[in-house]
Design a protein around this motif. Structure first.
Motif, short mmCIF file in Angstrom:
data_model
loop_
_atom_site.label_atom_id
_atom_site.label_comp_id
_atom_site.label_asym_id
_atom_site.label_seq_id
_atom_site.Cartn_x
_atom_site.Cartn_y
_atom_site.Cartn_z
N GLU A 1 0.28 122.25 42.02
CA GLU A 1 -0.50 123.35 42.54
C GLU A 1 -1.18 123.02 43.55
O GLU A 1 -1.82 121.77 43.74
N ARG B 1 -7.77 117.26 38.20
CA ARG B 1 -8.77 117.42 39.10
C ARG B 1 -8.37 118.50 40.34
O ARG B 1 -8.99 119.70 40.61
N ALA C 1 -10.92 116.01 35.62
CA ALA C 1 -9.82 116.52 34.58
C ALA C 1 -9.94 116.38 33.31
O ALA C 1 -9.46 117.01 32.43
N TYR D 1 -4.26 105.71 38.67
CA TYR D 1 -3.87 105.29 40.06
C TYR D 1 -3.73 103.64 40.05
O TYR D 1 -5.00 103.04 39.67
N HIS E 1 -8.39 104.94 42.21
CA HIS E 1 -8.39 106.67 42.97
C HIS E 1 -9.10 106.22 44.21
O HIS E 1 -10.02 105.52 44.29
N ASP F 1 -12.87 103.24 37.58
CA ASP F 1 -11.68 104.26 37.63
C ASP F 1 -10.96 104.24 36.01
O ASP F 1 -10.54 105.24 35.64
N LYS G 1 -10.91 110.25 29.68
CA LYS G 1 -9.74 111.31 30.01
C LYS G 1 -8.71 111.41 29.14
O LYS G 1 -8.28 112.51 28.32
#
Ligand code: FAD
Length: 290
Positions: A49, A107, A127, A148, A152, A161, A168
């Protein structure tokens, strides 16, 4: 088909990522790439997206079209930038009605011209918040997320992170896909740290075959991926020779994938950039060796 059931180290699946085209020429390129890569019978494909949700309706339409026309499992990327909670339910219903079982929850990148992500009023900031929302809506989707290996770009530390990734995953992810990397040591080290932190979902490596010097410089600047010194020197040497550049990119990614497969990854996700030749050559070489 839920992707989590296809992620299996003893039968790893290859998957391909596409983006919704903006022009007629882009559409023709995508259709050609899709046709070429569908012949490789991927475990699934995914559709991105655009930053800030700029392609949101196109993303869902393309996912539905791929699923209906090719029968290949297609996963929609949905971003916090593109979907406020009150609008998301309708999108989830549309996906469910079309029997799309898988969503990559993100996100999202900041929209063009912005350096920082700003949530929409009343929208999701991370997210993990969108993951929790989708789980609470109880549509029984299989949910993936991003991770990541090198940290990130915005994170003050890799430990922070990883802590956020754990939250998450705990919010309801079934698997995660990594940002691109060119040195497998980052992936193996990351998986080890993730397991120690209690993250037990499959971690699918994301691989981008290098085909263009300027493009790869731009991507690595944006996402912070390291280009190992030896590869950087080789790329510099062939930067004005497109064919040699493509061969080098395919050779490097093939060697990366061979090592990843030999060490038991559950699948490999290819960032195709809507082009088929490099990914096709890599996957064909990997299949010929197995
Ligand atoms: P998050 O998991 O929300 O993390 C974002 C940052 O916030 C991280 O630094 C994290 O450490 C930090 N963080 C998380 N939770 C907290 C908290 N509670 N408190 C403080 N800090 C926190 N972008 C697009 O726009 N469209 C796409 O289709 C797309 N597809 C992608 C696919 C893959 C496989 C990958 C790896 C990336 C993709 N991206 C895409 C890029 C992604 O949107 C960006 O990297 C974005 O900057 C972060 O998204 P995220 O979902 O990882 O964010």
């Amino acid at each position: 088909m839920k992707i989590r059931n296809r992620l299996n180290p003893s039968d790893p699946c290859f998957s391909f990522e596409f983006f919704p085209p903006r022009t007629e020429e882009g559409e023709a390129n995508l259709l050609k790439a899709l046709e070429d890569l569908a012949a490789l019978q991927p475990g699934f494909v995914s559709v991105t997206e655009g930053a800030g949700g700029s392609t949101r309706s196109k993303t869902v339409e393309l996912v539905l079209r791929i699923k209906q026309e090719t029968g290949i499992e297609a996963m929609a990327h949905l971003t916090c930038g593109g979907h406020r909670p009150d609008e998301l339910r309708a999108v989830l219903e549309k996906l469910k009605d079309a029997k799309v079982d898988n969503i990559l929850v993100l996100r999202g990148d900041p929209p063009k011209g912005q350096t920082h992500f700003e949530p929409q009023p009343g929208g999701f900031r991370y997210a993990s918040e969108m993951t929790r929302f989708i789980r609470e809506e109880d549509f029984n989707f299989c949910l993936g997320g991003a991770c990541y290996p090198e940290g990130h770009v915005e994170t003050p530390s890799r430990d922070d992170d990883l802590r956020h990734l754990k939250a998450k995953v705990d919010a309801g992810l079934d698997f995660v896909v990594t940002q691109l990397f060119f040195d497998n040591a980052f992936y193996f080290d990351f998986v080890e740290r993730a397991r120690r932190a209690g993250i037990n979902v499959p971690i699918v490596p994301g691989i981008m075959p290098i085909t263009n010097y300027e493009q790869i410089q731009r991507f690595t600047r944006l996402c912070g991926a390291t280009v190992p010194m030896r590869l950087a020197l080789q790329l510099e040497r062939v930067k004005d020779q497109p064919e040699a550049m493509a061969q080098l990119g395919v050779a490097h990614a093939t060697v990366q994938c061979m090592e990843l497969l030999s060490r038991g990854v559950p699948g490999i996700h290819f960032y195709t950039l809507n082009k088929s030749p490099a990914t096709r050559m890599i996957v064909s070489a990997l299949r010929a060796r197995s």
